[in-house]
Design an enzyme around this catalytic site. Structure first.
Site, PDB file in Angstrom:
ATOM      1  N   CYS A  54      66.558  87.713  46.884  1.00 34.54           N
ATOM      2  CA  CYS A  54      65.327  86.957  46.639  1.00 34.54           C
ATOM      3  C   CYS A  54      64.407  86.974  47.850  1.00 34.54           C
ATOM      4  O   CYS A  54      63.251  86.583  47.757  1.00 34.54           O
ATOM      5  CB  CYS A  54      65.655  85.512  46.261  1.00 34.54           C
ATOM      6  SG  CYS A  54      66.535  84.636  47.545  1.00 34.54           S
TER       7      CYS A  54
ATOM      8  N   ASP B  34      64.662  85.122  50.485  1.00 31.41           N
ATOM      9  CA  ASP B  34      64.555  83.825  51.139  1.00 31.41           C
ATOM     10  C   ASP B  34      65.297  83.824  52.472  1.00 31.41           C
ATOM     11  O   ASP B  34      66.308  84.497  52.632  1.00 31.41           O
ATOM     12  CB  ASP B  34      65.117  82.724  50.229  1.00 31.41           C
ATOM     13  CG  ASP B  34      64.232  82.511  49.015  1.00 31.41           C
ATOM     14  OD1 ASP B  34      63.152  83.116  48.974  1.00 31.41           O
ATOM     15  OD2 ASP B  34      64.625  81.749  48.119  1.00 31.41           O
TER      16      ASP B  34
ATOM     17  N   CYS C 128      63.250  78.956  48.158  1.00 24.67           N
ATOM     18  CA  CYS C 128      63.073  78.204  46.921  1.00 24.67           C
ATOM     19  C   CYS C 128      63.460  76.740  47.097  1.00 24.67           C
ATOM     20  O   CYS C 128      64.046  76.360  48.110  1.00 24.67           O
ATOM     21  CB  CYS C 128      63.910  78.842  45.829  1.00 24.67           C
ATOM     22  SG  CYS C 128      65.670  78.537  46.068  1.00 24.67           S
TER      23      CYS C 128
ATOM     24  N   CYS D  14      71.781  79.998  46.168  1.00 28.86           N
ATOM     25  CA  CYS D  14      70.924  79.370  47.172  1.00 28.86           C
ATOM     26  C   CYS D  14      71.749  78.477  48.090  1.00 28.86           C
ATOM     27  O   CYS D  14      71.451  78.357  49.277  1.00 28.86           O
ATOM     28  CB  CYS D  14      69.820  78.542  46.518  1.00 28.86           C
ATOM     29  SG  CYS D  14      69.010  79.376  45.148  1.00 28.86           S
TER      30      CYS D  14
HETATM   31 FE1  FES Z   1      66.530  82.606  46.975  1.00 30.80          FE
HETATM   32 FE2  FES Z   1      67.112  80.276  46.072  1.00 30.80          FE
HETATM   33  S1  FES Z   1      66.089  81.848  45.007  1.00 30.80           S
HETATM   34  S2  FES Z   1      67.627  81.093  47.966  1.00 30.80           S
END
Ligand code: FES
Length: 147
Positions: free
Chosen positions: A34, A36, A59, A103
């Site tokens: 993702c 992140d 997120c 996550c």
């Molecule tokens: Fe990437 Fe939650 S969608 S850490």
């Protein structure tokens, strides 16, 4: 997607957000899928986590899990903090939707990465103590795997 009240609370009012300029350990982990990123700063005093702050570019679930994870390890010994699992974090939040479980892995790994940095700075090899840091897809339980 339904989030628990605790998730919403930690997302809306995350605790321990920020940086510790003179941190004893800094960890940064990212989720390749993702994109992140989570950064964790720890201050250690007498073998305990005296202070911890985090920054998450990610997120809502990543923000909520890092927030509650910092609350959980604050005041704990390093050994206790190392044992924090993403499952314990998810339980403390009263659950996360399955698609968001990965996550919470980010929070566990950010803590491990910060502690690993702490050991390295002390001249101690962190690997036998902290173990491998990398998304453990079997433990995570989310619906996609990471390459
Ligand atoms: Fe990437 Fe939650 S969608 S850490």
């Amino acid at each position: 997607m339904i989030y628990s009240e605790k998730v919403m609370d930690h997302f809306a009012n995350p605790r321990n957000v920020g940086e510790i300029p003179d941190a004893d350990g800094v960890g940064e982990v990212g989720n390749a899928k993702c994109g992140d990123i989570m950064k964790m700063f720890i201050k250690v005093k007498d073998g305990r986590i005296d202070d911890v702050k985090f920054k998450t570019f990610g997120c809502g679930a990543a923000i909520a899990t890092s927030s509650i994870a910092t609350e959980m390890i604050k005041g704990q010994s390093i050994e206790e903090a190392l044992k924090l699992t993403n499952k314990a974090v998810v339980e403390a939040l009263d659950g996360l939707p399955p698609a968001k479980l990965h996550c919470s892995v980010l929070a566990e790994e950010a803590i491990k990465s910060a502690l690993s940095d702490y050991y390295t700075r002390k001249g101690i090899d962190p690997r036998p103590l902290v173990g491998e840091i990398g998304v453990d897809c079997d433990a995570c339980g989310c619906d996609h795997s990471h390459g």
